[in-house]
Design an enzyme around this catalytic site. Structure first.
Site, PDB file in Angstrom:
ATOM      1  N   CYS A 112      -6.979  -2.065  -0.076  1.00 21.02           N
ATOM      2  CA  CYS A 112      -7.197  -1.493   1.259  1.00 21.02           C
ATOM      3  C   CYS A 112      -7.939  -0.162   1.203  1.00 21.02           C
ATOM      4  CB  CYS A 112      -5.875  -1.322   1.989  1.00 21.02           C
ATOM      5  SG  CYS A 112      -4.768  -0.103   1.234  1.00 21.02           S
ATOM      6  N   ASN A 142       0.845  -1.197   0.000  1.00 18.77           N
ATOM      7  CA  ASN A 142       0.000   0.000   0.000  1.00 18.77           C
ATOM      8  C   ASN A 142       0.879   1.246   0.000  1.00 18.77           C
ATOM      9  OD1 ASN A 142       0.619   0.826   2.668  1.00 18.77           O
ATOM     10  ND2 ASN A 142      -1.131  -0.253   3.517  1.00 18.77           N
TER      11      ASN A 142
END
Length: 78
Positions: free
Chosen positions: A58, A25
């Site tokens: 996410c 991420n």
């Protein structure tokens, strides 16, 4: 503690190219340790297939996503 990936890299036959595709991420990608790790791998002579910017699973949006499969395949073929 040694990770499995570190063990694979240490056992790698350095007469063959090693390509790596970072994927994480955006927060992880922006962490200073990530830059150090990428620099270390490239300094050894390993080849980075650069990650891309997109919306992550996410929910984050930014750089860190794994390169498109077609880009990875083309880089490996080269």
């Amino acid at each position: 503690m040694q990770t499995r990936l570190t063990g694979v890299v240490q056992a790698w036959d350095t007469s063959h190219a090693l390509l790596f595709c970072p994927a994480m991420n955006t927060g992880m990608w922006q962490h200073p340790l990530t830059a150090q790790h990428v620099t270390t791998l490239k300094g050894i002579g390993y080849i980075e297939i650069i990650c891309i910017t997109k919306k992550h699973v996410c929910g984050d949006e930014g750089k860190g996503a794994m390169a498109d499969v077609s880009n990875i395949v083309n880089t490996v073929k080269q």
